[in-house]
Design a protein around this motif. Sequence first.
Motif, PDB file in Angstrom:
ATOM      1  N   PRO A   4       0.846  -1.290   0.086  1.00 11.55           N
ATOM      2  CA  PRO A   4      -0.018   0.127  -0.115  1.00 11.55           C
ATOM      3  C   PRO A   4       0.865   1.081  -0.150  1.00 11.55           C
ATOM      4  O   PRO A   4       2.037   1.118   0.141  1.00 11.55           O
ATOM      5  CB  PRO A   4      -0.757  -0.110   1.284  1.00 11.55           C
ATOM      6  CG  PRO A   4       0.148  -0.930   2.153  1.00 11.55           C
ATOM      7  CD  PRO A   4       0.717  -1.779   1.289  1.00 11.55           C
ATOM      8  N   ALA A   6       1.893   4.835   1.514  1.00 10.02           N
ATOM      9  CA  ALA A   6       1.976   5.359   2.867  1.00 10.02           C
ATOM     10  C   ALA A   6       0.956   6.261   3.246  1.00 10.02           C
ATOM     11  O   ALA A   6       0.049   6.129   4.361  1.00 10.02           O
ATOM     12  CB  ALA A   6       3.410   5.981   3.079  1.00 10.02           C
ATOM     13  N   ASP A   7       0.349   7.257   2.381  1.00 10.76           N
ATOM     14  CA  ASP A   7      -0.687   7.893   2.691  1.00 10.76           C
ATOM     15  C   ASP A   7      -1.075   8.687   1.251  1.00 10.76           C
ATOM     16  O   ASP A   7      -0.218   8.428   0.363  1.00 10.76           O
ATOM     17  CB  ASP A   7      -0.293   9.115   3.636  1.00 10.76           C
ATOM     18  CG  ASP A   7       1.054   9.896   3.317  1.00 10.76           C
ATOM     19  OD1 ASP A   7       1.471  10.007   2.054  1.00 10.76           O
ATOM     20  OD2 ASP A   7       1.666  10.551   4.239  1.00 10.76           O
ATOM     21  N   GLN A 191      -7.920   0.135   1.871  1.00  9.40           N
ATOM     22  CA  GLN A 191      -7.283  -1.025   2.002  1.00  9.40           C
ATOM     23  C   GLN A 191      -5.740  -0.807   1.439  1.00  9.40           C
ATOM     24  O   GLN A 191      -4.804  -1.568   1.821  1.00  9.40           O
ATOM     25  CB  GLN A 191      -7.755  -2.121   1.704  1.00  9.40           C
ATOM     26  CG  GLN A 191      -7.507  -2.667   0.046  1.00  9.40           C
ATOM     27  CD  GLN A 191      -8.271  -3.663  -0.392  1.00  9.40           C
ATOM     28  OE1 GLN A 191      -9.431  -3.729  -0.889  1.00  9.40           O
ATOM     29  NE2 GLN A 191      -7.593  -4.967  -0.250  1.00  9.40           N
ATOM     30  N   TRP A 192      -5.523   0.111   0.535  1.00  6.09           N
ATOM     31  CA  TRP A 192      -4.326   0.603  -0.139  1.00  6.09           C
ATOM     32  C   TRP A 192      -3.614   1.469   0.311  1.00  6.09           C
ATOM     33  O   TRP A 192      -2.490   2.085  -0.279  1.00  6.09           O
ATOM     34  CB  TRP A 192      -4.607   0.589  -1.838  1.00  6.09           C
ATOM     35  CG  TRP A 192      -5.308  -0.776  -2.362  1.00  6.09           C
ATOM     36  CD1 TRP A 192      -6.915  -0.474  -2.523  1.00  6.09           C
ATOM     37  CD2 TRP A 192      -5.195  -1.922  -2.719  1.00  6.09           C
ATOM     38  NE1 TRP A 192      -7.310  -1.694  -2.933  1.00  6.09           N
ATOM     39  CE2 TRP A 192      -6.262  -2.694  -2.781  1.00  6.09           C
ATOM     40  CE3 TRP A 192      -3.756  -2.663  -2.287  1.00  6.09           C
ATOM     41  CZ2 TRP A 192      -6.419  -3.975  -3.022  1.00  6.09           C
ATOM     42  CZ3 TRP A 192      -3.823  -4.046  -2.748  1.00  6.09           C
ATOM     43  CH2 TRP A 192      -5.021  -4.711  -2.873  1.00  6.09           C
ATOM     44  N   TYR A 193      -3.921   2.063   1.484  1.00  2.62           N
ATOM     45  CA  TYR A 193      -3.208   3.048   2.218  1.00  2.62           C
ATOM     46  C   TYR A 193      -2.683   2.720   3.787  1.00  2.62           C
ATOM     47  O   TYR A 193      -3.800   2.104   4.163  1.00  2.62           O
ATOM     48  CB  TYR A 193      -3.885   4.261   2.084  1.00  2.62           C
ATOM     49  CG  TYR A 193      -4.170   5.189   0.888  1.00  2.62           C
ATOM     50  CD1 TYR A 193      -3.324   6.229   0.604  1.00  2.62           C
ATOM     51  CD2 TYR A 193      -5.224   4.623   0.048  1.00  2.62           C
ATOM     52  CE1 TYR A 193      -3.470   6.739  -0.730  1.00  2.62           C
ATOM     53  CE2 TYR A 193      -5.250   5.146  -1.319  1.00  2.62           C
ATOM     54  CZ  TYR A 193      -4.536   6.407  -1.734  1.00  2.62           C
ATOM     55  OH  TYR A 193      -4.902   7.008  -2.726  1.00  2.62           O
ATOM     56  N   HIS A 194      -1.560   2.832   3.946  1.00  2.00           N
ATOM     57  CA  HIS A 194      -1.330   2.543   5.563  1.00  2.00           C
ATOM     58  C   HIS A 194      -2.079   3.506   6.256  1.00  2.00           C
ATOM     59  O   HIS A 194      -2.768   3.375   7.388  1.00  2.00           O
ATOM     60  CB  HIS A 194       0.035   2.715   5.636  1.00  2.00           C
ATOM     61  CG  HIS A 194       0.860   1.638   5.391  1.00  2.00           C
ATOM     62  ND1 HIS A 194       0.713   0.359   5.711  1.00  2.00           N
ATOM     63  CD2 HIS A 194       2.054   1.606   4.496  1.00  2.00           C
ATOM     64  CE1 HIS A 194       1.657  -0.568   5.487  1.00  2.00           C
ATOM     65  NE2 HIS A 194       2.414  -0.019   4.620  1.00  2.00           N
ATOM     66  N   ASP A 195      -2.055   5.044   5.937  1.00  2.00           N
ATOM     67  CA  ASP A 195      -2.740   6.157   6.529  1.00  2.00           C
ATOM     68  C   ASP A 195      -3.854   6.554   5.554  1.00  2.00           C
ATOM     69  O   ASP A 195      -3.570   7.271   4.622  1.00  2.00           O
ATOM     70  CB  ASP A 195      -1.655   7.258   6.632  1.00  2.00           C
ATOM     71  CG  ASP A 195      -2.180   8.455   7.489  1.00  2.00           C
ATOM     72  OD1 ASP A 195      -3.654   8.310   7.642  1.00  2.00           O
ATOM     73  OD2 ASP A 195      -1.650   9.540   7.652  1.00  2.00           O
TER      74      ASP A 195
END
Length: 216
Positions: A4, A6-7, A191-195
């Motif tokens: 993913p 990061a943001d 679901q494809w981003y940490h943040d």
Amino acid sequence: MRLPFADRAEAGRALAERLAPLGLEGAVVLALPRGGVPVGHEVARRLGARLDVLVTRKIGYPPQPELGVGAVAEGGDPVFDGGLLRRLGLTEDDLAATVASERAELDRRVRAYRGDRPLSGTASRPVVVVDDGLATGGTARAALRAVRGHGPTRLVLAVPVGAAETVRDMSGEADDVVVLAAPSSFRAVGQWYHDFDQLTDADVVAWLDRAGGGRP
């Protein structure tokens, strides 16, 4: 493309690098709030383009509002999922009250984000419509059709990640569809981003102010 992200800012920088070679001089970047605005900020900065927001609203199925049966964008007509309406036994007229309610919220957000400043001009110039991801594509489709009606010279849809089937369906809505990743297994954009924090109206205004396109 490694997932993913990061943001949204990281995703926007990667997306901007993909867009930079396309020759979009004089473009305006229209981000779909709220989540598309940090992505659009990075794209506009890399392209040397003006950043603005194009406000959209999902039209929900009244007994189950989270189920989108269409969408509306400022300056455009409602765009419905005809197949889903038929399966639900609905007509567009059945949704008139819902559409009116969503238009009222759309107008409120326009005032919150831009005050009395009109939408940046999109006629006779390239326009890049940006969001943080494509799930069903309903709001993006409404946005693209609204912008197309104003006569841009080139219409680009740009997102970091999208459901593979939706990405294919969007090919007829824009001159170019730029997507960094289209996973076949796709449940939700987050679901494809940490943040993937939820943004507020104040966050949107802050991003616009940072880009010089906030409320007067």
